[in-house]
Design an enzyme around this catalytic site. Structure first.
Site, PDB file in Angstrom:
ATOM      1  N   LYS A 259       0.893  -1.172   0.000  1.00  0.00           N
ATOM      2  CA  LYS A 259       0.000   0.000   0.000  1.00  0.00           C
ATOM      3  C   LYS A 259       0.923   1.212   0.000  1.00  0.00           C
ATOM      4  CE  LYS A 259      -4.163   1.806   0.376  1.00  0.00           C
ATOM      5  NZ  LYS A 259      -5.102   1.773  -0.759  1.00  0.00           N
TER       6      LYS A 259
ATOM      7  N   ASP B 279      -5.714  -3.143  -1.977  1.00  0.00           N
ATOM      8  CA  ASP B 279      -7.157  -3.064  -2.254  1.00  0.00           C
ATOM      9  C   ASP B 279      -7.443  -3.600  -3.655  1.00  0.00           C
ATOM     10  OD1 ASP B 279      -5.580  -0.884  -2.915  1.00  0.00           O
ATOM     11  OD2 ASP B 279      -7.144   0.613  -2.654  1.00  0.00           O
TER      12      ASP B 279
ATOM     13  N   ASP C  59      -2.685 -12.145   5.646  1.00  0.00           N
ATOM     14  CA  ASP C  59      -3.726 -12.788   6.447  1.00  0.00           C
ATOM     15  C   ASP C  59      -5.066 -12.686   5.708  1.00  0.00           C
ATOM     16  OD1 ASP C  59      -5.126 -13.864   8.512  1.00  0.00           O
ATOM     17  OD2 ASP C  59      -4.851 -12.194   9.915  1.00  0.00           O
TER      18      ASP C  59
END
Ligand code: NAD
Length: 363
Positions: free
Chosen positions: A193, A225, A249
């Site tokens: 990110k 995302d 995760d």
């Protein structure tokens, strides 16, 4: 001669039901291929709390450190909900991961063609799917300090965590991912990110540096995302994905669901020398424990990963994977992957069928 000392930690709830099935399979492989695997047993999680008051005793840790590989069922369950947070079953798992520095979590998401109807996506999007997610496991925001909940001067409370990665931590997980890509499709997507988080600006920089040593691997970068969206939209575009602890995760659970059942998914957590802990991706499933209905295949496939990554037995790993595939070809299904027309079997029968398939393949 390669040492093959395996510590077996069945854990809690369905753990002691599914692990013996994987052991049966490993013993059959050992018999056929003469691997000389030595098994030792220990307790972890709730079972260890019941036995000695701690989720991971020093004795278990010592056995883990002396082993070449660890095979784990799963830990936890409502039986230990009343226990102090600091000694909950899951803390035992975290203790082994961090004590052994098992920083590299490999989670394959493979769609068995026999199960393509079980996915929540249309078969054409997932049939043939074969992704490997490489998740950093002992760093990032889950471990970063300072962390906590504090009261500010105005009396309002604030929760805070710290997201940090050192260059060396990024470098070693990137290297593991490039190595994995080299023996697969030679494509690696690094997920970060970096448009918002400085930690991942550094992540991207270091991954680029490591890439110089792997000119054959096609490296790409993706924001997390977008990666979540792409996994659901066009999952087959991915070969290997590498990412940090928290993003990994979440993305690995998305990838897991693409394949239909969590009962089919193995995982490996490796240190820098290839010593590893192998476990199914699912938890201890207290809702179905003690009924002989849990799917043991994720644990059996974890045992195959153990042979491949820690015990120097790649062909034997493939033999287990082929045996699992042939059992599915024969229409055998546990409840979680059952559909009309198939033959429903329980945990032990599924394990026996894999053993039988191995026997037949060795004739
Ligand atoms: P879970 O994965 O145990 O169960 C989720 C659902 O999947 C349940 O309906 C369960 O019956 C089903 N399921 C799971 N494994 C299955 C299998 N092999 N065959 C058929 N169905 C299966 O997740 P949960 O219910 O959120 O957690 C239960 C306990 O496990 C909790 O205490 C949790 O902390 C623990 N847990 C442990 C690990 C681990 O040991 N690595 C991982 C996740 C959760």
């Amino acid at each position: 001669m390669i040492e093959r000392r395996v510590l077996v930690l069945p854990g809690d709830n369905i753990g002691p039901e599914i692990v013996p099935e994987a052991i049966k399979v490993l013993k059959k492989v050992d018999e056929i291929f003469n691997l000389n695997i030595e098994f030792e047993y220990g307790e972890l999680g709730g079972a260890a709390i019941d036995a000695c008051g701690l989720p991971c005793s020093n004795a278990t840790l010592e056995k883990a450190k002396a082993a070449n590989a660890i095979l784990l069922g799963a830990v936890g369950g409502p039986q230990w909900d009343h226990v102090d947070l600091e000694i909950r079953p899951e803390k035992g798992l975290l203790a082994i991961r961090s004590e052994l520095d098992l920083f590299g979590n490999l989670r394959p998401a493979i769609m068995y063609p026999q199960l393509s109807h079980a996915s929540s996506l249309k078969p054409e999007y997932v049939s043939g799917l074969d992704i490997l997610i490489v998740r950093e496991l002992v760093g990032g925001i889950y471990f970063g300090k300072p962390r906590g909940i504090r009261t500010l001067v105005d009396g309002e409370r604030e929760g805070y965590n710290t997201y940090r990665y050192k260059e060396s931590e990024i470098r070693r997980i990137a290297r593991m991912a490039f190595e994995a890509a080299m023996i697969r499709g030679k494509r690696l997507c690094s997920v970060d990110k970096s448009n918002v988080l400085e930690v991942t600006v550094l992540w991207r920089e270091i991954v680029e540096e490591v890439a110089v040593d792997y000119p054959e691997v096609k490296l790409s970068h993706m924001y997390v995302d977008n990666a979540a969206m792409q996994l659901v939209m066009q999952p087959k575009q991915f070969d290997v994905i590498v990412t940090g602890n928290m993003f990994g995760d979440i993305l690995s659970d998305i990838a897991a669901m693409l394949t239909g059942s969590i009962g089919m998914l193995p995982s490996a957590s490796l240190d820098i020398n290839g010593v590893g802990m192998y476990e199914p991706c699912h938890g201890s499933a207290p809702d179905i424990a003690g009924q002989d209905i849990a799917n043991p295949l994720a644990t059996i496939l974890s045992a195959a990963m153990m042979l491949r990554y820690s015990l120097g037995a790649k062909n034997e790993a493939k033999a287990i994977e082929r045996a699992v595939s042939s059992v599915l070809d024969n229409g055998l299904r546990t409840g979680d992957i059952f559909t009309d027309g198939m033959k429903k079997v329980g945990t032990a029968k599924m394990g026996n069928a894999v053993v039988k398939a191995l026997e037949l393949s060795a004739l």
